[in-house]
Design an enzyme around this catalytic site. Structure first.
Site, mmCIF file in Angstrom:
data_model
loop_
_atom_site.group_PDB
_atom_site.id
_atom_site.type_symbol
_atom_site.label_atom_id
_atom_site.label_comp_id
_atom_site.label_asym_id
_atom_site.label_seq_id
_atom_site.Cartn_x
_atom_site.Cartn_y
_atom_site.Cartn_z
ATOM 1 C CB SER A 12 66.110 -30.324 -11.391
ATOM 2 O OG SER A 12 65.307 -30.883 -12.402
ATOM 3 C CG ASP A 47 66.374 -24.247 -16.504
ATOM 4 O OD1 ASP A 47 65.790 -25.182 -17.084
ATOM 5 O OD2 ASP A 47 66.790 -24.332 -15.333
ATOM 6 C CG HIS A 52 67.460 -27.947 -15.882
ATOM 7 N ND1 HIS A 52 66.807 -27.177 -14.945
ATOM 8 C CD2 HIS A 52 67.381 -29.230 -15.423
ATOM 9 C CE1 HIS A 52 66.343 -27.952 -13.969
ATOM 10 N NE2 HIS A 52 66.698 -29.202 -14.234
#
Length: 373
Positions: A202, A258, A319
């Site tokens: 991320s 994602d 994610h």
């Protein structure tokens, strides 16, 4: 957990509607191979595990599943808030393929909510640098911010290259850069000039990109490898080209639908100004009920990989898991509170000799450090 995932997923509809209105559309020897770009790397597992389907689509690039599975475990472990367990490498995520990892430095910037560790993986014969992504309980707000953040900062010494100000500053203008650089330099001095693997998930993946670039310039492009998971875009096309030149040994893992790798948004009608991914993407997704790892082309924006997912189907929940490994914070309280509490506990344990080790570990917290022998 379900409530948290629903909260995260709630960010997707807002982002979807905004991006839909913006009309985003896809753009038309014997050294062991790590499964990065270069087949000349001297490190890696003795043999790749190719049990999952790996689709190369004619690419000469080879994806090493076992290596990626080990690295994603490091990207997950750096989210752990128990710094004492990280220090001793006894945390619940500090096992499986990462068992035996030797931590050499733990870095915590409480003010900026940043955390990282550096250490040596003797099985990989490599130095690992793992940087944590966002820990805040408002991931939905972070995703919304990604839609509107603009490229504002000229990258030094690269004409026309622009990068995301927040990601750039999180590495270059905080404790991370000097602490990681010093830790890597010390590890190479103590353990030999081993290759360096940088990873993050991320926002941590975005920060890890600037870290890898910095280390590649310092220690040489052939010595630095980057593997990120669910990373957002970090700069424009000029920067992506520059990055690919200096950090060619790069893999960006993406997972199914994602949403984060689609942010900040890619505007095909603004080729010079838009954010653009650097190569090389490997897309984890289901094909006929089987998990497949698709090696994408060298453009960084392969329309047949994660960009093939229609905007209405983007997902925030995808994610939080990569290669079957959970990648999220184990404590979703306010970041500074968690980091401050964990740092204070680690210092107390070190002072009272609760943590014992026969090796040297640096603990760098805020703007000071202590050496533990």
């Amino acid at each position: 957990m379900d409530r948290r995932r629903r909260a995260v997923e709630s960010a997707a509809p807002a982002a979807v509607m905004v991006l839909l209105l913006l009309s985003i559309a896809p753009a038309g020897g014997a050294r062991r191979d790590w499964g990065f770009r270069s087949p000349s790397s001297s490190v890696g597992f003795t043999e790749p595990n190719t049990k999952p389907d790996v689709k190369n689509n004619g690419q000469t690039f080879v994806f090493n599943y076992t290596l990626a599975k080990a690295i994603v475990e490091y990207a997950s472990a750096v989210y752990m808030t128990d710094l004492t367990a990280l220090y001793a490498w006894t945390c619940s995520r500090c096992n499986d393929l990462t068992r035996g990892f030797e931590v050499t430095c733990i870095i915590v910037d409480v003010q900026n909510c940043l955390q990282a560790f550096v250490g040596v993986d003797h099985k990989l014969n490599a130095i690992i640098v793992a940087i944590r992504g966002t820990q805040e309980n408002s991931i939905q707000n972070w995703i919304k911010d990604m839609i509107w953040k603009q490229v504002k900062l000229n990258y030094p010494n690269v004409p026309n290259a622009k990068v995301h100000t927040g990601f750039y500053s999180s590495y270059n203008n905080t404790l991370l850069r000097p602490a990681i650089t010093n830790a890597v330099r010390k590890a190479r001095k103590l353990h030999g000039a081993r290759d360096i693997i940088v990873t993050g998930h991320s926002m941590g993946g975005a920060i890890a990109s600037f870290c890898a670039l910095d280390l590649a310039i310092r220690f040489g492009s052939n010595n630095v490898h980057l593997m990120t998971f669910g990373q957002p875009r970090v700069g424009n096309a000029a920067f992506a080209s520059y990055f690919a030149k200096y950090v060619p040994n790069t893999i960006r893992m993406t997972h199914e639908r994602d949403i984060v790798p689609h942010l900040p948004p890619y505007f095909f009608f603004l080729p010079r100004l838009t954010y653009r991914h650097f190569p090389r993407e490997v897309w984890e997704h289901e094909v006929d009920g089987n998990t497949t790892f698709q090696v994408c082309d060298g453009s960084g924006e392969d329309p047949n990989c994660c960009r093939s997912v229609f905007v209405l189907f983007w997902s925030a929940s995808d994610h939080l898991t990569y290669m079957g490994v959970k990648i999220e914070a184990d404590d979703w309280s306010t970041c500074r509170i968690v980091l401050g509490r964990s740092a204070e506990q680690l210092q107390m344990n070190l002072a009272s000799n609760i943590v014992t080790s026969g090796r040297s570990v640096d603990v760098v917290i805020a703007d000071y450090s202590v050496q533990v022998d």
